[in-house]
Design a protein around this motif. Structure first.
Motif, PDB file in Angstrom:
ATOM      1  N   ALA A 167      24.289  37.958  63.431  1.00  0.00           N
ATOM      2  CA  ALA A 167      24.555  39.334  63.255  1.00  0.00           C
ATOM      3  C   ALA A 167      23.299  40.396  63.317  1.00  0.00           C
ATOM      4  O   ALA A 167      23.516  41.448  63.951  1.00  0.00           O
ATOM      5  N   LYS A 168      22.134  39.715  62.919  1.00  0.00           N
ATOM      6  CA  LYS A 168      20.795  40.574  62.992  1.00  0.00           C
ATOM      7  C   LYS A 168      20.434  40.442  64.404  1.00  0.00           C
ATOM      8  O   LYS A 168      19.888  41.606  64.766  1.00  0.00           O
ATOM      9  N   PHE A 169      20.680  39.552  65.083  1.00  0.00           N
ATOM     10  CA  PHE A 169      20.419  39.692  66.763  1.00  0.00           C
ATOM     11  C   PHE A 169      20.983  40.749  67.373  1.00  0.00           C
ATOM     12  O   PHE A 169      20.503  41.661  67.983  1.00  0.00           O
ATOM     13  N   GLU A 170      22.430  40.998  66.989  1.00  0.00           N
ATOM     14  CA  GLU A 170      23.195  41.889  67.491  1.00  0.00           C
ATOM     15  C   GLU A 170      22.794  43.426  67.176  1.00  0.00           C
ATOM     16  O   GLU A 170      22.489  44.398  67.965  1.00  0.00           O
ATOM     17  N   LEU A 179       7.221  41.554  72.091  1.00  0.00           N
ATOM     18  CA  LEU A 179       7.704  41.532  70.757  1.00  0.00           C
ATOM     19  C   LEU A 179       8.989  40.835  71.080  1.00  0.00           C
ATOM     20  O   LEU A 179       9.637  41.029  72.199  1.00  0.00           O
ATOM     21  N   ALA A 180       9.353  39.658  70.176  1.00  0.00           N
ATOM     22  CA  ALA A 180      10.250  38.596  70.786  1.00  0.00           C
ATOM     23  C   ALA A 180      11.126  38.517  69.589  1.00  0.00           C
ATOM     24  O   ALA A 180      10.565  38.099  68.177  1.00  0.00           O
ATOM     25  N   PHE A 181      12.327  38.334  69.583  1.00  0.00           N
ATOM     26  CA  PHE A 181      13.121  38.026  68.419  1.00  0.00           C
ATOM     27  C   PHE A 181      13.990  36.592  68.910  1.00  0.00           C
ATOM     28  O   PHE A 181      14.498  36.679  69.705  1.00  0.00           O
ATOM     29  N   LYS A 182      13.830  35.647  67.917  1.00  0.00           N
ATOM     30  CA  LYS A 182      14.379  34.314  68.352  1.00  0.00           C
ATOM     31  C   LYS A 182      15.818  34.170  67.513  1.00  0.00           C
ATOM     32  O   LYS A 182      15.827  34.246  66.274  1.00  0.00           O
ATOM     33  N   LYS A 193      19.196  37.256  75.894  1.00  0.00           N
ATOM     34  CA  LYS A 193      20.070  35.830  76.172  1.00  0.00           C
ATOM     35  C   LYS A 193      20.624  35.560  74.672  1.00  0.00           C
ATOM     36  O   LYS A 193      19.859  35.278  73.725  1.00  0.00           O
ATOM     37  N   LYS A 194      22.097  35.678  74.691  1.00  0.00           N
ATOM     38  CA  LYS A 194      22.542  35.606  73.386  1.00  0.00           C
ATOM     39  C   LYS A 194      22.372  34.352  72.551  1.00  0.00           C
ATOM     40  O   LYS A 194      21.960  34.314  71.344  1.00  0.00           O
ATOM     41  N   GLU A 195      22.016  33.096  73.320  1.00  0.00           N
ATOM     42  CA  GLU A 195      21.533  31.947  72.488  1.00  0.00           C
ATOM     43  C   GLU A 195      20.016  31.868  72.099  1.00  0.00           C
ATOM     44  O   GLU A 195      19.896  31.183  71.252  1.00  0.00           O
ATOM     45  N   ALA A 196      19.432  32.580  72.855  1.00  0.00           N
ATOM     46  CA  ALA A 196      17.830  32.459  72.679  1.00  0.00           C
ATOM     47  C   ALA A 196      17.155  33.782  72.050  1.00  0.00           C
ATOM     48  O   ALA A 196      16.385  33.480  71.136  1.00  0.00           O
ATOM     49  N   GLY A 197      17.815  34.958  72.256  1.00  0.00           N
ATOM     50  CA  GLY A 197      17.086  36.090  71.496  1.00  0.00           C
ATOM     51  C   GLY A 197      16.674  37.131  72.752  1.00  0.00           C
ATOM     52  O   GLY A 197      17.475  37.201  73.667  1.00  0.00           O
ATOM     53  N   PHE A 198      15.839  37.960  72.229  1.00  0.00           N
ATOM     54  CA  PHE A 198      15.331  38.845  73.325  1.00  0.00           C
ATOM     55  C   PHE A 198      13.884  39.038  73.166  1.00  0.00           C
ATOM     56  O   PHE A 198      13.204  38.729  72.164  1.00  0.00           O
ATOM     57  N   ALA A 199      13.240  39.633  74.221  1.00  0.00           N
ATOM     58  CA  ALA A 199      11.898  39.880  74.343  1.00  0.00           C
ATOM     59  C   ALA A 199      11.987  41.274  74.911  1.00  0.00           C
ATOM     60  O   ALA A 199      12.673  41.747  76.037  1.00  0.00           O
ATOM     61  N   VAL A 200      10.771  42.110  74.475  1.00  0.00           N
ATOM     62  CA  VAL A 200      10.362  43.262  75.088  1.00  0.00           C
ATOM     63  C   VAL A 200       8.972  43.248  75.354  1.00  0.00           C
ATOM     64  O   VAL A 200       7.926  42.840  74.565  1.00  0.00           O
TER      65      VAL A 200
END
Length: 178
Positions: free
Chosen positions: A81-84, A71-74, A132-139
């Motif tokens: 705000a949604k990323f955080e 699962l990845a969030f770009k 990574k703040k600029e790229a997103g996250f992955a699990v």
């Protein structure tokens, strides 16, 4: 009277069984409905390995792993705000005592961690988390049966021998900056 007692006992069990606490599996399912996320499920078949070329140790490690969920969030300039918020939800879930931390790295704007669920030599799930703040996250959830840390290390060596079907990974290409 006996029927009322039975009904009360059954109803109580139903309420106890409906755990409303967030879980990683629930998070994965709910997040797939959002356009901000990319989800991919992979089986070990993606590796396209010739079983005859695997050592006994590699074959054993491969058999303990059932599948991987990614699962990845770009993140971009419009959804910080949604990323955080999503990152905080995920970190709250991973603070649950069932997720035992193996390793953690952090450097301010980015970080990662490896968790496991189960016993040291009978692991049912590995969770790899990176952000990574600029790229997103992955699990990444690596699901299996009686895995151990050595199995995961062996799997990394198996990846070098594999002929991965990259077509199954196309949805993740959107996460990689061009």
């Amino acid at each position: 009277m006996k029927k009322i007692s039975l009904f009360t006992a059954f109803f109580s069990l139903m309420l106890l069984g409906c755990n409303s606490e967030p879980t990683l599996q629930k998070y994965f399912v709910e997040s797939t409905e959002s356009n901000d996320f990319i989800a991919v499920d992979l089986s070990t078949n993606i590796l396209k390995l010739e079983q005859t070329k695997l050592s006994a140790e590699e074959d054993k490690a491969l058999k303990t792993i059932e599948k991987m969920n990614i699962l990845a969030f770009k993140a971009d300039g419009t959804n910080q705000a949604k990323f955080e918020s999503e990152k905080a939800k995920l970190q709250t879930i991973l603070k649950d005592k069932k997720y035992q931390e193996l390793m953690k790295v952090s450097s301010g704007k980015e970080g990662g961690a490896v968790y496991f669920v189960g016993e040291d030599n009978a692991i049912d799930e590995f969770v790899l988390y990176a952000n990574k703040k600029e790229a997103g996250f992955a699990v990444v959830r690596v699901l299996g049966d009686n895995m151990d840390p050595a199995s995961i290390m062996t799997m990394l060596s198996i990846l070098k021998k594999s002929n991965i079907d990259l077509e199954q990974l196309k949805p993740l290409q959107a996460m990689v900056p061009q």
